[in-house]
Design a protein around this motif. Sequence first.
Motif, mmCIF file in Angstrom:
data_model
loop_
_atom_site.group_PDB
_atom_site.id
_atom_site.type_symbol
_atom_site.label_atom_id
_atom_site.label_comp_id
_atom_site.label_asym_id
_atom_site.label_seq_id
_atom_site.Cartn_x
_atom_site.Cartn_y
_atom_site.Cartn_z
ATOM 1 N N LEU A 202 0.828 -1.208 0.000
ATOM 2 C CA LEU A 202 0.000 0.000 0.000
ATOM 3 C C LEU A 202 0.862 1.258 0.000
ATOM 4 O O LEU A 202 0.582 2.211 -0.734
ATOM 5 C CB LEU A 202 -0.924 0.013 1.215
ATOM 6 N N ILE A 203 1.911 1.285 0.812
ATOM 7 C CA ILE A 203 2.755 2.476 0.865
ATOM 8 C C ILE A 203 3.511 2.648 -0.443
ATOM 9 O O ILE A 203 3.737 3.777 -0.911
ATOM 10 C CB ILE A 203 3.713 2.431 2.076
ATOM 11 N N GLU A 204 3.899 1.540 -1.067
ATOM 12 C CA GLU A 204 4.558 1.634 -2.373
ATOM 13 C C GLU A 204 3.603 2.209 -3.420
ATOM 14 O O GLU A 204 3.994 3.057 -4.234
ATOM 15 C CB GLU A 204 5.072 0.265 -2.818
ATOM 16 N N THR A 205 2.339 1.773 -3.386
ATOM 17 C CA THR A 205 1.345 2.299 -4.318
ATOM 18 C C THR A 205 1.137 3.796 -4.101
ATOM 19 O O THR A 205 1.051 4.577 -5.060
ATOM 20 C CB THR A 205 0.010 1.563 -4.154
ATOM 21 N N ALA A 206 1.061 4.214 -2.844
ATOM 22 C CA ALA A 206 0.866 5.635 -2.537
ATOM 23 C C ALA A 206 1.996 6.468 -3.124
ATOM 24 O O ALA A 206 1.772 7.553 -3.675
ATOM 25 C CB ALA A 206 0.785 5.838 -1.028
ATOM 26 N N ARG A 207 3.200 5.953 -3.031
ATOM 27 C CA ARG A 207 4.352 6.707 -3.543
ATOM 28 C C ARG A 207 4.368 6.719 -5.071
ATOM 29 O O ARG A 207 4.793 7.711 -5.680
ATOM 30 C CB ARG A 207 5.639 6.111 -2.978
ATOM 31 N N VAL A 208 3.900 5.642 -5.679
ATOM 32 C CA VAL A 208 3.771 5.630 -7.147
ATOM 33 C C VAL A 208 2.789 6.705 -7.581
ATOM 34 O O VAL A 208 3.035 7.468 -8.528
ATOM 35 C CB VAL A 208 3.316 4.238 -7.648
ATOM 36 N N VAL A 209 1.644 6.778 -6.896
ATOM 37 C CA VAL A 209 0.622 7.784 -7.209
ATOM 38 C C VAL A 209 1.204 9.189 -7.074
ATOM 39 O O VAL A 209 0.970 10.067 -7.916
ATOM 40 C CB VAL A 209 -0.601 7.597 -6.286
#
Length: 432
Positions: free
Chosen positions: A92-99
């Motif tokens: 989830l944190i990786e996805t947030a940073r991608v966004v």
Amino acid sequence: MKLTKTGEGVLRKFDMDEIMNCMHCGFCLPACPTFRQTGLESYGPRGRIALMKGVANEKLSIDHEFEKNMFACLGCRACETACPAGVAYGSLIETARVVIEENKKSQAKPPLARKIAFEHLFPHPKRMEWMGTVLWAAQAAGLQNLASKTGLIKVLPRPLAEMQEAVETVASPKERKKRQLKMNAEKEKLFTVGLFTGCVMDVMFYETNQATARLLTKAGCDVVFVENQSCCGALHAHSGEMNGAKGLAKRNIEAFEKANVDFVVNNAGGCGAALKEYHHWFHDEPEWKERAMAFVEKMRDANELLAELPPLSFTKPMNVRITYQDSCHLAHGQGIRNQPRELIRSIPGAQYVELHQADSCCGSAGIYNMTNYDMSMQILDDKMEDVKKTKAHLIVTSNPGCLLQMKQGIIRTGMQDKIEAIHIMDLLARAL
């Protein structure tokens, strides 16, 4: 920085099922280093997930505050160990940073330094090796010591100026040329393993990779230094550069497929966690996901494999007091805790003492100690208070970033004459 993508577009990026799995119970909070330091809900996993949900549902903007909260996270994944619902917070944190990074790129070009690091340096082993040669030359010429003694080192940003004190002598180009691409088992061969050398690991800790190979040969393995391998991609993934991470993963999968080894072995906890999760990176590419799963099935941490192989025959008693600092991504990401401790306890004469909160992050977290220096040092200083209480002569870890951080901690506390930080593979090799 305003939200420029549609809510639906951002929503598709996040795994909403995973976000909704969070029960907001708060079990994660005592395990989170940044929450313990600040007491801020937005600096804890539960708060960050709530912010992600708000962005995904277009109730919050992808603004500076959202970015600050997401990148203040160490990514240590201690919350995953504590979570009763098994929320996959790391993804989830990786996805947030991608966004965040995709949104920023849609508005402006990325900073030059970031572009150089992620596109022109880490993905290119030859360039990383060249950087190692430059560092070796500076050390050999005495420039590092001169800069420290004269105060010239202060022209560097404080995080880099302090970090360089913890960097030990790197291997010379001549020493690197001595490497054999294949090392044969010293007794009956049980397996052929490919050693994942890493990028920073092979530049700054070349001898640790060599020690790992020697240990494996003594345990009955042929060791191959697989050609054409690259950076694992963890740094890219943790920084929101997922396309770059996937490109590196494909290169590594192809390289080790051609090598046709029984196991792929690595000695860096952070790299290993990424390598073992390659299959999660290709949910939208079925062919690569299948190949990634085959790669992951062969992945072993060096501690993990050595604990499964016939015991090493140690010949040199080490009458020292030893403690162990867990690599977050080895303990929380890979679930490997007992094996390193068992290996340490198997050394004749070693007195092992457990470190209080050994699996709590040391504050290194990839490049966190440079991008979030003050928070990193607060966490490190707390860690060193626990280290002092062990009265250990050696503090052992299983990750290069953790090792540099612990070396820095020793310098910060003035304990250079009392304790040494060492990678577990170097410790075991020393005992042989």
